[in-house]
Design a protein around this motif. Structure first.
Motif, PDB file in Angstrom:
ATOM      1  N   TYR A   1      45.535  50.980  44.620  1.00 50.35           N
ATOM      2  CA  TYR A   1      45.813  50.802  43.199  1.00 50.35           C
ATOM      3  C   TYR A   1      44.756  49.855  42.648  1.00 50.35           C
ATOM      4  O   TYR A   1      44.624  48.724  43.119  1.00 50.35           O
ATOM      5  CB  TYR A   1      47.212  50.228  43.018  1.00 50.35           C
TER       6      TYR A   1
ATOM      7  N   VAL B   1      42.955  47.875  39.306  1.00 55.17           N
ATOM      8  CA  VAL B   1      43.278  47.288  38.008  1.00 55.17           C
ATOM      9  C   VAL B   1      41.986  46.730  37.399  1.00 55.17           C
ATOM     10  O   VAL B   1      40.975  46.608  38.086  1.00 55.17           O
ATOM     11  CB  VAL B   1      44.345  46.180  38.154  1.00 55.17           C
TER      12      VAL B   1
ATOM     13  N   ARG C   1      39.102  45.981  40.353  1.00 54.50           N
ATOM     14  CA  ARG C   1      39.692  45.187  41.429  1.00 54.50           C
ATOM     15  C   ARG C   1      40.805  45.981  42.104  1.00 54.50           C
ATOM     16  O   ARG C   1      41.588  46.651  41.434  1.00 54.50           O
ATOM     17  CB  ARG C   1      40.304  43.883  40.898  1.00 54.50           C
ATOM     18  N   GLU C   2      40.884  45.864  43.411  1.00 57.94           N
ATOM     19  CA  GLU C   2      41.976  46.491  44.144  1.00 57.94           C
ATOM     20  C   GLU C   2      43.178  45.542  44.111  1.00 57.94           C
ATOM     21  O   GLU C   2      43.052  44.361  44.412  1.00 57.94           O
ATOM     22  CB  GLU C   2      41.569  46.749  45.593  1.00 57.94           C
ATOM     23  N   TRP C   3      44.323  46.071  43.714  1.00 56.26           N
ATOM     24  CA  TRP C   3      45.546  45.284  43.682  1.00 56.26           C
ATOM     25  C   TRP C   3      46.133  45.263  45.086  1.00 56.26           C
ATOM     26  O   TRP C   3      46.312  46.318  45.690  1.00 56.26           O
ATOM     27  CB  TRP C   3      46.539  45.909  42.703  1.00 56.26           C
TER      28      TRP C   3
END
Length: 146
Positions: free
Chosen positions: A104, A106, A110-112
């Protein structure tokens, strides 16, 4: 009762569940799928929302305009909103690895962390259930599903 915020949250959850199930099904074939939330973007969706609200409450139009100007200061330009989408698609090959699978992303690019997602977002039973529901819905509308 209809709640725009609840439906919006459910649509984001569905995007995440569906992309994770798609990734699980295609991973062995070397294909990855990820979910991306571009964030609040100054785009067409905002313009259409404003038009719909203004048509229902014309006397409040000056207030809507003032609120919109204030909110837009915190929204991403469309070009920046697209960076997370591009990053999810291209980061793996650019960095020399296979890429992210079932992640995921955002703003901005950036990877959540999966560990911080709500339990529903990591629920494999919900992922498979949404996939099955989608197949049944498509089949009921005459679309072939393999």
């Amino acid at each position: 009762m209809y709640s725009p915020h609840a439906w919006y949250a459910q649509s984001k959850l569905a995007n995440l569940l569906f992309s994770q199930e798609l990734d699980a099904r295609l991973h062995a074939k070397g294909v990855s799928a990820n979910a991306v939330n571009p964030g609040a973007v100054q785009g067409e969706l905002l313009r259409w929302s404003k038009a719909a609200a203004s048509s229902r409450a014309a006397p409040l139009s000056p207030l809507f305009d003032a609120v919109e100007r204030a909110l837009l200061a915190f929204y991403w330009p469309e070009e920046v909103g697209g960076l997370s989408v591009a990053y999810a698609a291209l980061a793996g090959p650019m960095l020399g690895h296979a890429g992210a699978h079932g992640k995921y992303f955002v703003p901005v690019a950036r990877e959540w962390p999966a560990s911080t997602l709500d339990g529903h977002a990591r629920n494999v039973t919900l992922q498979r259930g949404l996939w099955s529901f989608t197949e049944e819905l498509l089949a009921s509308k005459g679309f072939g599903v393999d």
